[in-house]
Design a protein around this motif. Structure first.
Motif, PDB file in Angstrom:
ATOM      1  N   PHE A  62      39.954  38.754  36.267  1.00 20.07           N
ATOM      2  CA  PHE A  62      39.509  37.810  35.246  1.00 20.07           C
ATOM      3  C   PHE A  62      39.211  36.434  35.838  1.00 20.07           C
ATOM      4  CE2 PHE A  62      42.127  40.332  31.978  1.00 20.07           C
ATOM      5  CZ  PHE A  62      41.011  41.034  31.550  1.00 20.07           C
ATOM      6  N   LYS A 148      40.691  46.010  29.390  1.00 19.07           N
ATOM      7  CA  LYS A 148      39.586  45.060  29.583  1.00 19.07           C
ATOM      8  C   LYS A 148      39.506  44.630  31.044  1.00 19.07           C
ATOM      9  CE  LYS A 148      37.730  40.660  27.890  1.00 19.07           C
ATOM     10  NZ  LYS A 148      37.948  39.511  26.959  1.00 19.07           N
ATOM     11  N   THR A 152      36.382  44.973  33.548  1.00 16.80           N
ATOM     12  CA  THR A 152      35.846  43.794  34.237  1.00 16.80           C
ATOM     13  C   THR A 152      35.747  44.028  35.739  1.00 16.80           C
ATOM     14  OG1 THR A 152      36.768  42.293  32.565  1.00 16.80           O
ATOM     15  CG2 THR A 152      36.240  41.347  34.720  1.00 16.80           C
TER      16      THR A 152
END
Length: 258
Positions: A62, A148, A152
């Motif tokens: 992230f 997620k 990513t």
């Protein structure tokens, strides 16, 4: 000149068993007995920051600063020599293939290729539910956020691999279901024999059971599970997996541009 091989794949994706299997070849040297968790090369060097600087397992992708590519100011002849010297302490100089593995490699392939133009890359993925639930104990992150993160990281990889010259991709699922086929393909890719004992086991089932059982809701409320499927099923499908059909997994593929 030795072949330098980077194993790429998120935490709990099967990189360790793959690394140990390759290192069983008489021509391949991997890291072992380093005193570092899982003998990860990221912790055995001083050139680039490890994943913990960016949140660690289930979080590092992230952070844009965790990604490294050919534009990094860390790419210098001096740093190349430092890496070879620091990692070289753990490689057998008599062997023709040297292997390094660390989870952040998945989003740093272009960086390593720029430093080592002749490098080989072996990428392994595993079902996002299994990876997420297995990583939960380390990251203290909600399961939907871990899914997620999986997406990513793999989206970055999917884009980056278009510029990688020598890479082979496989799934954990195919490795445990058809190890002879997978190892044979890797042998051809690296140009060496890799003898191994077929003791690979598929541990995905316990994570799929946890996902489906009521006790899983201590980690993920039913509403969040439903929302996760709505949000991420299509994205996961792009990589050959499904949050609804656990039998789906991608097939091995070779990416060789040279």
């Amino acid at each position: 000149m030795q072949k330098l091989v980077f194993i790429c794949g998120l935490h709990r994706s099967g990189t360790s068993i793959l690394h140990k299997t390759l290192a069983g070849s008489k021509n391949i040297s991997g890291f072992h007995d380093t005193g570092i968790f899982e003998d990860e090369g990221q912790h055995l060097q001083s050139v680039f920051p490890p994943d913990m600087d960016f949140g660690g397992p289930g979080k590092f992708a992230f952070n844009e600063k965790s990604r490294l590519d050919e534009n990094s100011n860390l790419i210098t002849p001096e740093n190349k020599e430092i890496l070879l010297k620091e990692w070289g302490k753990y490689w057998d100089k008599e062997k023709s293939i040297w292997v390094e593995k660390s989870p952040p490699n998945l989003i740093r392939m272009r960086f390593f290729q720029e430093l080592f133009p002749d490098a080989y890359f072996i990428t392994i993925s595993r079902h996002p539910i299994a990876v997420s639930l297995a990583t939960k104990k380390w990251s203290k992150t909600p399961i939907d956020n871990l899914i997620k993160h999986w997406i990513t990281a793999h989206q970055i990889y999917q884009n980056d691999r278009k510029q990688i010259n020598k890479e082979i991709y496989l799934s954990y699922e195919e490795m445990v279901h058809s190890p002879d086929k997978v190892i044979k393909e890797i042998e051809g890719f690296l140009g060496t024999e890799i003898p191994f004992v077929n003791n690979f086991k598929n541990f995905n089932g316990k994570y799929f059971d946890l996902w489906n059982e009521d006790k899983a809701w201590q980690f993920l409320k039913k509403s969040r599970k439903k929302k996760s499927i709505e949000l991420y099923e299509n994205a996961v499908n792009e990589f050959g997996y499904s949050l609804l059909d656990f039998e789906k997994y991608p097939s091995l593929r070779l990416n060789k541009r040279m």
